[in-house]
Design an enzyme around this catalytic site. Structure first.
Site, short mmCIF file in Angstrom:
data_model
loop_
_atom_site.label_atom_id
_atom_site.label_comp_id
_atom_site.label_asym_id
_atom_site.label_seq_id
_atom_site.Cartn_x
_atom_site.Cartn_y
_atom_site.Cartn_z
N SER A 140 42.61 -1.59 30.44
CA SER A 140 41.22 -1.38 30.88
C SER A 140 41.06 0.09 31.21
O SER A 140 42.06 0.80 31.44
CB SER A 140 40.97 -2.22 32.15
N TYR A 153 43.45 -5.74 40.46
CA TYR A 153 43.13 -5.51 39.04
C TYR A 153 43.57 -4.10 38.63
O TYR A 153 44.23 -3.92 37.60
CB TYR A 153 41.62 -5.68 38.84
P1 NAD Z 1 36.93 -13.69 29.73
O1 NAD Z 1 36.81 -14.26 31.09
O2 NAD Z 1 35.79 -13.80 28.77
O3 NAD Z 1 38.27 -14.25 29.02
C1 NAD Z 1 39.47 -14.39 29.74
C2 NAD Z 1 40.38 -15.33 28.98
O4 NAD Z 1 41.60 -15.48 29.74
C3 NAD Z 1 39.80 -16.75 28.82
O5 NAD Z 1 40.19 -17.27 27.56
C4 NAD Z 1 40.49 -17.52 29.95
O6 NAD Z 1 40.59 -18.91 29.72
C5 NAD Z 1 41.86 -16.86 29.92
N1 NAD Z 1 42.64 -17.07 31.15
C6 NAD Z 1 42.28 -16.84 32.43
N2 NAD Z 1 43.27 -17.22 33.26
C7 NAD Z 1 44.29 -17.69 32.48
C8 NAD Z 1 45.57 -18.24 32.74
N3 NAD Z 1 46.05 -18.39 33.98
N4 NAD Z 1 46.33 -18.64 31.68
C9 NAD Z 1 45.87 -18.53 30.41
N5 NAD Z 1 44.65 -18.01 30.11
C10 NAD Z 1 43.88 -17.60 31.13
O7 NAD Z 1 37.31 -12.14 29.98
P2 NAD Z 1 37.27 -10.87 29.02
O8 NAD Z 1 36.24 -9.99 29.58
O9 NAD Z 1 37.25 -11.23 27.59
O10 NAD Z 1 38.70 -10.22 29.40
C11 NAD Z 1 39.81 -10.22 28.53
C12 NAD Z 1 40.74 -9.06 28.90
O11 NAD Z 1 40.04 -7.83 28.73
C13 NAD Z 1 41.21 -9.08 30.35
O12 NAD Z 1 42.57 -8.66 30.41
C14 NAD Z 1 40.31 -8.07 31.02
O13 NAD Z 1 40.91 -7.48 32.14
C15 NAD Z 1 40.15 -7.06 29.90
N6 NAD Z 1 38.98 -6.19 30.05
C16 NAD Z 1 37.72 -6.71 30.12
C17 NAD Z 1 36.63 -5.86 30.28
C18 NAD Z 1 35.19 -6.36 30.33
O14 NAD Z 1 34.30 -5.59 30.68
N7 NAD Z 1 34.91 -7.62 30.00
C19 NAD Z 1 36.86 -4.48 30.37
C20 NAD Z 1 38.15 -3.99 30.29
C21 NAD Z 1 39.21 -4.85 30.13
#
Ligand code: NAD
Length: 258
Positions: A140, A153
């Site tokens: 991130s 985080y």
């Molecule tokens: P999201 O909530 O849409 O997806 C998260 C996924 O992780 C889902 O499939 C959920 O079921 C799964 N998950 C959660 N807990 C779990 C567990 N204990 N075991 C197995 N699976 C689990 O979130 P996203 O925004 O797509 O985030 C995905 C990644 O991208 C994360 O690592 C997040 O930190 C990173 N990220 C997101 C953003 C943003 O703005 N959305 C920005 C930077 C980084």
């Protein structure tokens, strides 16, 4: 040639977009994450409709090392190996340190950091045996800079960059690259849900919430698209990226340039 791709946390958001990108290239994809059985079935059917390969769902909970090892072993047993591992599962909790629930701290460190150690520990022997592999860690902008109230985080995302560099050095002569992607804000279901509530609480329009609250740190004032992260993952998995290792690529609308 058809590859086998494991993407943790791929029932939603960025992980799903990455799995979709690889399925679009004809690869076998192993997806993981939480969700209703019928939603997961629809996802695997859609991925298979895009791909000449197969889509397999594994329900491993990323807080449970034995289940994580089983995810990798199941992928390797079913398809012969793991060519690309994408560590994507992640959660967030926002609270000041002195009130931060201890169990939330432990859960975020487990899912956002330790789970990648466990997947890598299980997948590396398969990649070394093939003298080829790609590990892509979804970090991130918060792996590079901090924001208040996101201690677990930010700590986990800084940690994943250290793990990325260490693994890259250990694997430098094995044909396996290890890199991180550092996205800025992406409009995933998780972020989307917060917008109407914030708009009501602040007396703003939803558009104002997006540009003046959420995207304040992001100079382009535009969300990164999950599909754009999928495209970047395809590049890191390609042969052209074989000398790209031990580093991160930011895709954050200029956030960390400031
Ligand atoms: P999201 O909530 O849409 O997806 C998260 C996924 O992780 C889902 O499939 C959920 O079921 C799964 N998950 C959660 N807990 C779990 C567990 N204990 N075991 C197995 N699976 C689990 O979130 P996203 O925004 O797509 O985030 C995905 C990644 O991208 C994360 O690592 C997040 O930190 C990173 N990220 C997101 C953003 C943003 O703005 N959305 C920005 C930077 C980084």
């Amino acid at each position: 040639m058809k590859r086998t791709i494991v993407v943790t946390g791929s029932t939603s958001g960025i992980g799903l977009a990455i799995a979709t990108a690889f399925a679009g290239k004809g690869d076998n994809v192993v997806i993981n994450g939480f969700g209703k059985a019928e939603e997961i079935k629809a996802i695997t059917e859609r991925l298979e409709s895009l791909s000449e390969g197969r889509a397999l769902y594994h329900p491993a909970d990323m807080t449970k090392p034995a289940e994580i090892a089983d995810l990798i072993e199941t992928a390797a047993k079913t398809f012969g190996t793991v060519d690309v591992l994408v560590n994507n599962a992640g959660i967030q909790h926002v609270e000041k340190i002195e009130d931060f629930p201890i169990d939330k701290w432990d859960q975020i460190i487990a899912i956002n950091l330790s789970s990648s150690f466990h997947t890598m520990r299980a997948a590396i022997p398969h990649m070394k045996a093939k003298k080829h592999g790609r590990i892509i860690n979804i970090a991130s902008a918060h792996g590079l800079v901090a924001s208040p109230f996101k201690s677990a985080y930010v700590a986990a995302k800084h940690g994943i960059l250290g793990l990325t560099k260490t693994a890259a050095l250990e694997l430098a002569e094995s044909g396996v690259t290890v890199n991180a992607i550092c996205p800025g804000y992406v409009l995933t279901p998780l972020v989307e849900k917060q917008i109407p509530d914030t708009a009501r609480a602040r007396g703003m329009t939803e558009e104002q919430v997006k540009t003046e609250v959420i995207l304040k740190a992001q100079p382009t004032h535009e969300f990164v698209k999950a599909e754009e992260i999928g495209a970047l993952a395809l590049y890191l998995a390609s042969d052209d990226a074989r000398q790209v290792t031990g580093t991160h690529i930011s895709i954050d609308g200029g956030w960390t340039a400031a």
